[in-house]
Design an enzyme around this catalytic site. Structure first.
Site, mmCIF file in Angstrom:
data_model
loop_
_atom_site.group_PDB
_atom_site.id
_atom_site.type_symbol
_atom_site.label_atom_id
_atom_site.label_comp_id
_atom_site.label_asym_id
_atom_site.label_seq_id
_atom_site.Cartn_x
_atom_site.Cartn_y
_atom_site.Cartn_z
ATOM 1 N N ASP B 109 -50.547 -51.932 5.509
ATOM 2 C CA ASP B 109 -49.874 -52.734 4.484
ATOM 3 C C ASP B 109 -48.865 -51.820 3.813
ATOM 4 O OD1 ASP B 109 -49.167 -54.651 2.456
ATOM 5 O OD2 ASP B 109 -51.146 -55.539 2.700
ATOM 6 N N SER B 175 -36.347 -56.526 -7.839
ATOM 7 C CA SER B 175 -35.740 -55.579 -6.895
ATOM 8 C C SER B 175 -36.235 -54.160 -7.133
ATOM 9 C CB SER B 175 -34.218 -55.600 -7.033
ATOM 10 O OG SER B 175 -33.731 -56.850 -6.660
ATOM 11 N N TYR B 262 -23.644 -52.070 -0.034
ATOM 12 C CA TYR B 262 -24.399 -51.353 1.010
ATOM 13 C C TYR B 262 -25.854 -51.771 1.012
ATOM 14 C CZ TYR B 262 -19.996 -49.089 1.256
ATOM 15 O OH TYR B 262 -18.654 -48.899 1.379
ATOM 16 N N HIS B 308 -12.468 -51.441 -7.064
ATOM 17 C CA HIS B 308 -12.452 -52.856 -7.458
ATOM 18 C C HIS B 308 -11.530 -53.068 -8.649
ATOM 19 C CE1 HIS B 308 -15.892 -54.023 -4.904
ATOM 20 N NE2 HIS B 308 -16.248 -52.775 -5.083
#
Lengths: 382, 612
Positions: B109, B175, B262, B308
């Site tokens: 696991d 997350s 990524y 950006h």
């Protein structure tokens, strides 16, 4: 059977040619077909940018053909057959791996060198007699001020061909981005700073641009136009705007210099509104005495239009709505939303919310007839 | 026996019977079941995001269209981006992390099974929370990037942005918890003999992804907390007139946002690197270069965020540095593409559906990479940023890249997860429809962007030359919709077939193919020992070909963690803490206190839960 085989064979040979032709057509085009295209530069700045872009395009095309070609080759060459034995168990090849690391690095250098040169070029404001324009973004329209001439206009900027234009830009509300593909490329505007970009138009024309940074509900309806003409045409334009100034003595409460107007630009809309109200009262005071009841001029003054708009291009007041000093001669209204026809102008005055929902301008409860009189009155302001 | 990569068939007399029923799924801590839960919910969210995209495409199919209002369009494009990134691609990758990292490592696991269940439930609640906003007509409407100061209370007074801020924070908890878990799993739970440089490439790329998650998510969390305080408690972090700076948001957002790219693509690299060798019947070309190029991409990914923001005018020095760093990423990315081609070269390609999607991935990703280099050049980017050219670029990376690879992974690992082979015939129809539909939808966007169409516009005027290309794009999106209907039909048809997939249908190289399909709850009856990078191929070679079908064995005596309902309750606690913060001005601070107490109670019970 043979027919289909032949048709398939022909289609296979023709298809790539057709695709490439289609791509070339889409890529090239003319500036008449694509009046907002980045591929038809009409200034020194955008030509520099286009040069760098085309360098990257050719290298990218070369790499595309070679790498996709290699991929297609290995796919067809190494398709498995039922009697295949286990392929040789290769784990790598150091020399090959060094080569295909080095070659892309070299190609990138070919792109990097002109890129860096262009970066420094685009940031360097050329010396000389530049025309200064202050650009102020609003939700959802553009204000243009000419500090050297003391006049203000909106949504339609006039510039002379062959003279450098330095744009100093900010916003009174949220972020916007001033995008004028054929002349000035793109620069974001911020409420707390002044960003600049410069260009020198090399041919006359009527160019279109629009906001490129998402700025809320009507971001899509925040276009503007730039008329680039001869120096004489530009001078005539400025003279026309200066004539819209009222003959009454200047109000000392209004900011006196354009630079202080720029510095104070972060005032909230409410403060601007308050200031606008006083300015409007001042602007329309002499006109009111002459305007007959029910006329467009009278409606403009009494039905709230003047609270947000001025018809005086020399006014230094910070208005909520666009300066309408030359509204009669602009090609578009509502930041590129509608063509400036009499009918459109009346529709817009009567019910702007149905055309551009969320816009600050409200319906003032005018009948269509009344809206038409206001439109006719505005039409006289050229 | 020198190698025992294969679990030995024991006495099949007392087959371990697995529990079923809803309660068993709610309390499960089995990484395989959690993987399926991730996959099923992520696929549903993915379909919602796809329907949102179709609505956007219908609206843009003709100029001045009134199919959607401006407000509806803005909500839908914001939710499309947010959904596809946080509720689609990330959790679909998480499905593969969950199901296959332990199997590929030869483990029973993950390191923290209950934390794993907690991650899933927090993700599900966060995703549902974001979508519930539609019911209040208050879906987020300021873009997935949420640029300040449009997100301030002044310019976005409704609940829309609150749903976004709170929803993303909930998802961030999920997350981060998952990243800690998988990082620990890879470090600690590898089978005997599986050195780092013997790990399957999917595990390597996933491992690097966890590091990116651990470093990037705290940044977005900080940014979201600042924004939350601005909106709820009147702080001024992003308010220019009061000393804040909206540009600060952009830096914080992209310091997270670029590594996020990524996070979305590295697992895809890993999946394709597993599939190509199996269907070319030869090992991955340049294994070490693949590992180090992945690590290098991730490292550089933290130093390029300002690309950006070229249009903000950062000055020539910053533009140059961020531009060169961005271009540099093309080198390790190119290494990966060449190594994949090198893997195919000299092979004996078995044209099954997973290979189709993997080759499609390479072909499309090359295009996305090349357009990426184009706007790495700041002067060119001054024209391209915020246009459809960029929309084309990142869809070639995230759809042509991530989604193609994830679909390849689905076809490849489906028999292992469900014991049934998806139909090859429908799989190929699915591939060609998706390939054609994808290119019809996204290739014209390059041109329409270069010709001056900005992003995030709910409509465009006629006469700018955008009409034809937008029509083609809308038609293409319909083909894509049909492709996914074929996939769903394939799934339904397959579910009706008997579960008769063999353990090793593709002649696999890695450990998961050595155990029955689907695996038993304990995965490996006997913990495997690994001697090479392709342990199962090595075993088969030593034993002279195909191995006998592994039998299902009794799991008696194998210790497995107990099911627990504390993870889902603790996840509910996390959700209620955030929701009570969002509604603090309605419910008052007492609600926050109650929610926090409930959360700590769940954590306390979880911590002291008897081992059983």
């Amino acid at each position: 059977m043979a027919f289909w085989a032949r048709a398939f064979h022909t289609a296979r040979r023709v298809a790539p040619v057709l695709l490439i032709a289609l791509a070339m057509a889409a890529c090239g085009g003319t500036s008449a077909e694509f009046p907002q295209s980045t591929l038809h530069p009409k200034s020194d700045l955008t030509s520099t940018i286009d040069g760098v872009f085309m360098t990257t395009v050719w290298w990218a095309l070369l790499v595309f053909v070679l790498v996709e070609g290699a991929l297609l080759y290995v796919i067809f060459r190494y398709r498995g057959r039922p009697d295949d034995r286990e392929p040789s168990q290769v784990h790598g090849n150091t020399l090959l791996e060094i080569v295909w690391t080095a070659i892309p690095a070299l190609i990138l250098a070919m792109i990097a060198v002109p890129t860096v040169r262009a970066i420094f070029d685009t940031y360097e404001v050329p010396a000389g007699d530049a025309l200064e324009v202050e650009v102020i973004g609003h939700q959802w329209w553009w204000e243009f001020r000419y500090p050297q001439y003391g006049v203000t206009t909106a949504n339609e900027l006039h510039v002379p061909v062959g003279r450098t234009v330095t744009m100093k830009m900010t916003t009174v509300d949220v972020l916007h981005s001033f995008w004028l593909p054929q002349l000035a490329a793109k620069r974001d505007v911020f409420p707390n700073r002044i960003t600049t970009i410069w260009f020198r138009a090399d041919s006359a024309g009527y160019y279109s641009g629009q906001c490129a940074e998402f700025c809320g509900l009507q971001h899509a309806r925040m276009a503007f136009h730039v008329a680039a003409g001869t120096p004489e045409e530009f001078d005539a334009f400025i003279t026309g705007l200066r004539r819209t100034g009222t003959p009454v003595p200047a109000d000392t409460t209004a900011p006196s210099s354009p630079s202080s107007a720029m510095a104070g630009i972060t005032t909230t809309t409410l403060a601007a509104q308050a200031q606008a109200d006083t300015a409007a009262a001042r602007d329309s005071a002499p006109a009111a005495a002459q305007a007959p009841a029910g006329s467009g001029a009278e409606l403009f003054r009494t039905r709230g239009c003047a609270a947000c708009h001025t018809l005086d291009a020399t006014s230094k007041a910070k208005m909520v709505g666009p300066n309408l000093a030359n509204i009669g001669s602009r090609r578009y209204i509502a930041a590129g939303t509608l063509l400036n026809t009499d009918e459109n102008l009346a529709r817009w005055i009567q019910d702007p919310q149905s055309i551009k929902p969320g816009v600050i301008m409200q319906s003032m409860g005018l009948t269509l007839e009344q809206a038409r009189s206001v439109a006719a009155y505005l039409r006289t302001h050229k | 026996m020198a190698t025992s990569a294969v679990s030995h068939a024991g006495h099949a007399s007392a087959i371990h019977v697995e529990k079923s029923g809803i309660w068993s799924w709610i309390t499960t801590v089995d990484h395989k079941r959690i993987g399926i839960l991730y996959g099923a919910s992520a696929f549903l969210f993915f379909l919602i995001g796809g329907i949102e995209a179709l609505l956007l495409r219908i609206q843009l199919g003709s100029p001045e269209n009134t199919f959607l209002s401006a407000e509806a369009y803005n909500q839908l494009f914001t939710m499309h981006g947010t959904t596809m990134i946080f509720l689609g691609v990330m959790p679909l990758s998480a499905m593969f992390f969950n199901y296959f990292i332990p199997l590929l490592l030869g483990a029973r696991d993950v390191a923290f099974p209950r934390l794993n269940a907690f991650s899933f439930w927090v993700f599900l609640f966060g995703g549902l929370f974001l979508n519930v906003s539609f019911l209040f007509n208050a879906a987020p409407n300021a873009g997935w990037f949420g640029y300040a100061n449009l997100t301030s209370k002044q310019y976005s007074p409704g609940l829309n942005v609150d749903f976004w801020v709170i929803g993303l924070q909930i998802l961030g908890v999920s997350s981060l918890a998952a990243a800690v878990n998988f990082f620990t799993t890879v470090v600690n739970m590898r089978a005997k003999g599986m050195k780092l440089m013997r790990m399957p490439m999917f595990v390597w790329m996933s491992f690097i992804t966890q590091i990116l998650l651990l470093l990037a998510f705290p940044v977005i969390t900080v940014a979201l907390i600042l924004l939350m305080f601005d909106r709820l408690f009147g702080t001024m972090f992003f308010t220019a007139s009061l000393g804040g700076d909206p540009l600060l948001w952009q830096h914080l957002f992209w310091i997270f946002g670029h590594p996020e790219v990524y996070i979305l693509i590295l697992p895809a690299f890993g999946i394709v690197s597993e599939i190509l060798p199996v269907f070319a019947r030869k090992p991955l070309f340049g294994y070490a270069a693949m590992v180090f190029s992945g690590a290098f991409i991730a490292f550089l990914g933290f130093g390029v965020w300002s690309h950006h923001m070229f249009a903000t005018g950062m000055g020539p020095i910053a533009d140059t540095v961020f531009s060169l760093a961005t271009m540099l990423i093309a080198v390790p990315t190119g290494v990966k593409i060449f190594n994949w081609i090198g893997t195919v070269a000299g092979g004996s390609l078995q044209f099954r559906t997973p290979l189709y999607f993997s080759l499609g991935f390479i072909a499309m990703f090359i295009i996305g990479g090349l357009s990426g280099v184009m706007h790495a050049s700041p002067p060119a980017d001054l024209q391209q940023t915020d246009t459809y050219f960029v929309v084309a670029h990142f869809h070639y990376v995230l759809f042509g890249g991530s989604i193609f690879a994830l679909t390849a992974g689905a076809y490849y690992w489906w028999p292992k997860m469900f014991g049934r082979m998806l139909s090859e015939k429908l799989g190929k129809v699915h591939f060609w429809l998706m390939f054609v539909g994808f290119n019809l939808t996204f290739f014209p966007m390059h041109f329409v962007g270069l010709h001056g169409m900005p992003r995030r516009v709910y409509t465009y005027p006629a006469g700018l030359g955008f009409e034809t290309m937008n029509q083609i794009e809308t038609a293409g999106s319909m083909v894509l919709a049909i492709a996914f209907l074929v996939f769903i039909y394939n799934i339904i048809q397959t579910a009706r077939k008997p579960a008769d997939a063999p353990a090793d249908p593709w002649n696999g190289a890695t450990l998961e193919w050595s155990i029955p399909s689907p695996p038993q709850e304990f995965n490996f009856a006997e913990e495997p020992v690994v001697h090479s990078r392709d342990p199962l191929w090595e075993t088969k070679r030593e034993r002279g070909g195909k191995l006998p079908e592994p039998a299902r064995v009794s799991g008696a005596g194998i210790h497995l963690p107990n099911p627990s309902y504390w993870p889902i309750l603790a996840a509910l606690g996390v959700g209620s803490v955030f929701v009570s913060i969002m509604l603090v001005h309605t419910l008052g601070p007492i609600a926050i206190a109650a929610a926090v107490l409930f959360f700590f109670f769940c954590v306390f019970k979880w911590a002291f839960e008897p081992a059983g």
